[in-house]
Write an enzyme that holds these catalytic residues in place. Sequence first.
Site, PDB file in Angstrom:
ATOM      1  N   ASP A 163       2.368  -1.290 -13.708  1.00  0.00           N
ATOM      2  CA  ASP A 163       2.955  -1.957 -12.541  1.00  0.00           C
ATOM      3  C   ASP A 163       3.422  -3.369 -12.903  1.00  0.00           C
ATOM      4  OD1 ASP A 163       2.137   0.300 -11.230  1.00  0.00           O
ATOM      5  OD2 ASP A 163       0.574  -0.675 -10.046  1.00  0.00           O
ATOM      6  N   GLY A 183       0.801  -1.219   0.000  1.00  0.00           N
ATOM      7  CA  GLY A 183       0.000   0.000   0.000  1.00  0.00           C
ATOM      8  C   GLY A 183       0.836   1.271   0.000  1.00  0.00           C
ATOM      9  N   ALA A 184       2.108   1.175  -0.377  1.00  0.00           N
ATOM     10  CA  ALA A 184       3.005   2.336  -0.343  1.00  0.00           C
ATOM     11  C   ALA A 184       3.243   2.910  -1.738  1.00  0.00           C
ATOM     12  CB  ALA A 184       4.336   1.956   0.301  1.00  0.00           C
TER      13      ALA A 184
HETATM   14  P1  ADP Z   1       0.603  -1.470  -3.673  1.00  0.00           P
HETATM   15  O1  ADP Z   1       0.506  -2.368  -4.870  1.00  0.00           O
HETATM   16  O2  ADP Z   1       0.985  -0.079  -4.051  1.00  0.00           O
HETATM   17  O3  ADP Z   1       1.486  -1.992  -2.615  1.00  0.00           O
HETATM   18  P2  ADP Z   1      -2.150  -2.204  -3.444  1.00  0.00           P
HETATM   19  O4  ADP Z   1      -3.271  -1.672  -2.624  1.00  0.00           O
HETATM   20  O5  ADP Z   1      -2.318  -2.250  -4.907  1.00  0.00           O
HETATM   21  O6  ADP Z   1      -0.856  -1.366  -3.040  1.00  0.00           O
HETATM   22  O7  ADP Z   1      -1.808  -3.676  -2.985  1.00  0.00           O
HETATM   23  C1  ADP Z   1      -1.593  -3.961  -1.616  1.00  0.00           C
HETATM   24  C2  ADP Z   1      -2.289  -5.261  -1.262  1.00  0.00           C
HETATM   25  O8  ADP Z   1      -1.632  -6.369  -1.900  1.00  0.00           O
HETATM   26  C3  ADP Z   1      -2.242  -5.589   0.209  1.00  0.00           C
HETATM   27  O9  ADP Z   1      -3.288  -4.955   0.901  1.00  0.00           O
HETATM   28  C4  ADP Z   1      -2.414  -7.101   0.196  1.00  0.00           C
HETATM   29  O10 ADP Z   1      -3.770  -7.443   0.014  1.00  0.00           O
HETATM   30  C5  ADP Z   1      -1.683  -7.496  -1.064  1.00  0.00           C
HETATM   31  N1  ADP Z   1      -0.296  -7.916  -0.800  1.00  0.00           N
HETATM   32  C6  ADP Z   1       0.822  -7.410  -1.336  1.00  0.00           C
HETATM   33  N2  ADP Z   1       1.928  -8.070  -0.926  1.00  0.00           N
HETATM   34  C7  ADP Z   1       1.498  -9.031  -0.083  1.00  0.00           C
HETATM   35  C8  ADP Z   1       2.141 -10.071   0.691  1.00  0.00           C
HETATM   36  N3  ADP Z   1       3.465 -10.225   0.692  1.00  0.00           N
HETATM   37  N4  ADP Z   1       1.357 -10.876   1.439  1.00  0.00           N
HETATM   38  C9  ADP Z   1       0.021 -10.729   1.454  1.00  0.00           C
HETATM   39  N5  ADP Z   1      -0.637  -9.797   0.756  1.00  0.00           N
HETATM   40  C10 ADP Z   1       0.082  -8.943  -0.006  1.00  0.00           C
HETATM   41 MG    MG Z   2      -0.910  -2.188  -6.442  1.00  0.00          MG
END
Ligand code: ADP
Ligand code: MG
Length: 379
Positions: A169, A119-120
């Site tokens: 992405d 989420g960053a």
């Molecule tokens: P970003 O892609 O910028 O990090 P997003 O909101 O698109 O933000 O995606 C984040 C989401 O992806 C998290 O809330 C989770 O559901 C999932 N996610 C990402 N990496 C992991 C991980 N290592 N383990 C579990 N879920 C993950």
């Molecule tokens: Mg994303």
Amino acid sequence: MHVNEAFRRVFGADPDGVWAAPGRVNLIGEHTDYNDGFALPIAIPQTTLLAARRRDDGRLRLHSAQGDGPVVDLAVADLAPGAVTTWAAYPAGVVWALADAGHRVGGADLHFDSTVPTGAGLSSSAALECAVAFAYDDLYGLGLGPPALARLAQRAENAFAGVPCGVMDQMASACCTEGAALHLDSRGTVYEQVPFAPGARGLSLLVVDTRVKHDLGDGAYAALRAGCEQAAALLGLAALRDLPADGLDAAARVLPARLLPLVRHVVSENARVTEAVAHLRAGRVEALGPILTAAHASLRDDYRVSCAETDLAAVAAVDAGALGARITGGGFGGSVIVLVEEDRARAVGAAVTAAFGGAGYRTPHLFPVAPAAGARRVA
Ligand code: ADP
Ligand code: MG
């Protein structure tokens, strides 16, 4: 490897292999991918590792070291959009997208462990998806290759996880190479590698993870995308990418006032990508600075996806002597990238942290990044 041990603990057997897919920072070209436009991302060292084992009983079992949740156990035959609503929608969506495209894929045991902050704005979701896509490509002998896998990963996020993102992405995670930025043309998913080595020019690229994510982002993203599509339709264009920079005045006479700033951002941002690539090709890395800062202004004032925290990070960095700074990723929080001379990086980082303290914000996470490798098998 640590993920092998964790896999054995969770699933009681050895994995068939380990795959890695990185997060990304986009240097320039934001909110352009779903307008068939241009972008210039790099992969970052922060990576999602996936230890995986093929299963021939049709079960898809998923576990992540992040979040400490239980194993998610699904039947591949039952995968359908809307069926999974947790984090597992991203990886399971890839299996669904492969099957839906007619590829003969079955089950697997998947254990993830990631250093990509979630989420960053650094694309942890695409890293998760691309890791699965690359593992399945090998485990099921699909022979699809990076761009096709990236498209399937995007389809998983769009149709299965319900996030209407463009393809940047996934293309970054799948197709980037070490030491280069990916010059992406989202129309037809055409790309080329552009050498990018800030360190060789005495420069550093800093990420400021503001550690905020504003909820309005989810609905706002879809609304922005819809606005762009509506504007393109009103202008009689296939996509906003087809509007040349000198067509803005004519467009202003046709478009409702609320859509014009969106169009202005997309047109100017596409031009900034072209300009940035020309500078990089000529070895002028420092010339990216003002382009980043101009992009931030456009995302703040025209596209309106910035927020107080990201604005403060960008302004504090430039005020402290950075060459340029801008929000990266979809917006509404997330991360800011800062291009800075190496010998000023510490002072600039300290200035940003101090500004956050003064404003009462959470302490941001700061770290330098260099262009890293894209998704691949690592064991
Ligand atoms: P970003 O892609 O910028 O990090 P997003 O909101 O698109 O933000 O995606 C984040 C989401 O992806 C998290 O809330 C989770 O559901 C999932 N996610 C990402 N990496 C992991 C991980 N290592 N383990 C579990 N879920 C993950
Ligand atoms: Mg994303």
